[in-house]
Design an enzyme around this catalytic site. Sequence first.
Site, PDB file in Angstrom:
ATOM      1  N   GLU A 108       0.819  -1.222   0.000  1.00 52.45           N
ATOM      2  CA  GLU A 108       0.000   0.000   0.000  1.00 52.45           C
ATOM      3  C   GLU A 108       0.853   1.273   0.000  1.00 52.45           C
ATOM      4  O   GLU A 108       0.366   2.343   0.372  1.00 52.45           O
ATOM      5  CB  GLU A 108      -0.972   0.011   1.183  1.00 52.45           C
ATOM      6  CG  GLU A 108      -2.109  -0.987   1.089  1.00 52.45           C
ATOM      7  CD  GLU A 108      -3.062  -0.769  -0.089  1.00 52.45           C
ATOM      8  OE1 GLU A 108      -2.846   0.159  -0.886  1.00 52.45           O
ATOM      9  OE2 GLU A 108      -4.017  -1.556  -0.212  1.00 52.45           O
ATOM     10  N   HIS A 138      -3.063   1.511   8.687  1.00 52.74           N
ATOM     11  CA  HIS A 138      -4.057   0.846   7.844  1.00 52.74           C
ATOM     12  C   HIS A 138      -4.230  -0.589   8.328  1.00 52.74           C
ATOM     13  O   HIS A 138      -3.242  -1.292   8.527  1.00 52.74           O
ATOM     14  CB  HIS A 138      -3.593   0.861   6.379  1.00 52.74           C
ATOM     15  CG  HIS A 138      -4.387  -0.062   5.506  1.00 52.74           C
ATOM     16  ND1 HIS A 138      -5.759  -0.006   5.414  1.00 52.74           N
ATOM     17  CD2 HIS A 138      -4.007  -1.095   4.707  1.00 52.74           C
ATOM     18  CE1 HIS A 138      -6.181  -0.951   4.593  1.00 52.74           C
ATOM     19  NE2 HIS A 138      -5.138  -1.633   4.151  1.00 52.74           N
ATOM     20  N   HIS A 165      -7.151  -4.228   8.449  1.00 56.72           N
ATOM     21  CA  HIS A 165      -8.356  -4.906   7.961  1.00 56.72           C
ATOM     22  C   HIS A 165      -9.162  -5.368   9.180  1.00 56.72           C
ATOM     23  O   HIS A 165      -9.661  -6.489   9.207  1.00 56.72           O
ATOM     24  CB  HIS A 165      -7.989  -6.109   7.090  1.00 56.72           C
ATOM     25  CG  HIS A 165      -7.167  -5.763   5.889  1.00 56.72           C
ATOM     26  ND1 HIS A 165      -6.454  -6.698   5.179  1.00 56.72           N
ATOM     27  CD2 HIS A 165      -6.943  -4.576   5.272  1.00 56.72           C
ATOM     28  CE1 HIS A 165      -5.813  -6.093   4.173  1.00 56.72           C
ATOM     29  NE2 HIS A 165      -6.087  -4.806   4.220  1.00 56.72           N
ATOM     30  N   HIS A 177     -12.696  -3.467   2.086  1.00 51.78           N
ATOM     31  CA  HIS A 177     -11.260  -3.628   2.254  1.00 51.78           C
ATOM     32  C   HIS A 177     -10.826  -3.459   3.722  1.00 51.78           C
ATOM     33  O   HIS A 177     -10.314  -4.400   4.310  1.00 51.78           O
ATOM     34  CB  HIS A 177     -10.539  -2.629   1.333  1.00 51.78           C
ATOM     35  CG  HIS A 177      -9.050  -2.688   1.401  1.00 51.78           C
ATOM     36  ND1 HIS A 177      -8.230  -2.250   0.381  1.00 51.78           N
ATOM     37  CD2 HIS A 177      -8.208  -3.102   2.374  1.00 51.78           C
ATOM     38  CE1 HIS A 177      -6.961  -2.425   0.715  1.00 51.78           C
ATOM     39  NE2 HIS A 177      -6.922  -2.939   1.925  1.00 51.78           N
TER      40      HIS A 177
HETATM   41 ZN   LIG Z   1      -5.264  -3.351   3.018  1.00 48.61          ZN
END
Ligand SMILES: [Zn+2]
Length: 199
Positions: free
Chosen positions: A58, A76, A78, A138
């Site tokens: 990412e 970030h 999930h 996502h």
């Molecule tokens: Zn991700």
Amino acid sequence: MVAAGLVVGTAGNVSARAGELFAITPSGLDYAVLTAADVGLHDLDGTAVDAPLAPSSELPLHLAVYAATDAGAIVHTHSPAATAVSLLVDEVPPVHYYVAMFGGAIPVAPYHPFGTPELGAAAASALAGSRGALLANHGAVTVGANVAEALELAVVLEWLCDVYLRAAAAGTPRVLSPEALEQAAAALAAYQAARPRRA
Ligand SMILES: [Zn+2]
């Protein structure tokens, strides 16, 4: 992130900016074995300055967010509740005064494949007016002045999404008025200013 249940396996990534450089976690390395020496330094156009391993997939998202905001750090994940809510809504409604920490209802950036500049642009656009966003189908992304702040917001965002899911499963959640959110933002700012800090 692992201890807070925000990531499983090698999912998620973290970066922190200092001046014209930023540090970002490497791609595909288990957090249990990750050390500071594995974390690469890049300049703000993504060029590796000192990076022993390939950066997080990412990388484009982190670059886009730093270009568009004054974020000092990006987290970030999930995390499960945030990812679940990202399948359901176009914004996380203001169901609890904690949304004021993010600047109000939390946006959901439209879906794009992971690791693409398009996802980066969508995330940067969502984060232009918010300290957190969901990425549709996502996960979640939060920004802060530093990693501790971005991580704290990631934990709060996951909690908010969990509360929303529980309430929405049982009925139609009541949302707070703009006036109530404004009051909450002012009270939270005063609360934050009064928090004890360790040097
Ligand atoms: Zn991700």
